[in-house]
Scaffold this motif. Structure first.
Motif: not given
Length: 178
Positions: A125-146
């Protein structure tokens, strides 16, 4: 509202379609100028399902404000098609693997899920704003994961398509009964 219900015996599914027939807009049109104001009244619906049956939910929203508290339901698959809407979703911990597919056109999403559940977001998706407060995410191909996604006993996989105005993701602590 206008409510249509259809049960399909061959695959144990049901289709419930709710359309708001009561929306009215008031105003005047003089040809050279227009004055319009909003709906005559706000609609609030409370729809409940059994927590005993695993289910797949498919929801379509157009210019709506929706609060989906699915925390007490066995939702295996959630499919959401949203246009110009504001959607709050709470996922529960009654199912070990939950799949969410969100197709959006200019919609805002607030998603909450249990702390003991791992998350993977596959973002197309085209995303204007994203907030992942208090969640540890790592970047992966095409996205994120814990970080614990692969070995986690409970998983939420979220697929995003279209255009998302705002995405906010939070975790909550589940409480066990007495």
């Amino acid at each position: 509202p206008s409510v249509d219900y259809q049960k399909i015996a061959s695959d144990n599914s049901a289709v419930i379609e709710i359309k708001d027939q009561g929306r009215t807009h008031r105003g005047w049109d003089w040809g050279w100028a227009k004055i319009w104001w909003g709906e005559s009244e706000k609609k609030v619906w409370d729809i409940r399902f059994s927590e005993l049956i695993p289910m797949n939910l498919k929801i379509t929203a157009k210019a709506d404000r929706i609060k989906l508290n699915l925390s007490d339901l066995q939702v295996v698959n959630l499919e959401m098609d949203s246009k110009a809407s504001h959607v709050d979703i709470v996922i529960g911990d009654l199912v070990d693997n939950v799949t969410g597919r969100i197709t959006s056109k200019a919609s805002t999403f607030y998603l909450s899920f249990p702390e003991d559940m791992a998350l993977r977001i596959e973002n197309r998706a085209k995303m204007s704003t994203a907030s992942f407060s208090h969640i540890s995410l790592k970047e992966i191909e095409d996205g994120y994961e814990t970080p614990n996604f692969e070995n986690a006993p409970r998983k939420l996989t979220l697929y995003l398509d279209g255009s998302v105005t705002k995405l906010r993701i939070n975790q909550y602590q589940t409480t066990e009964g007495i």
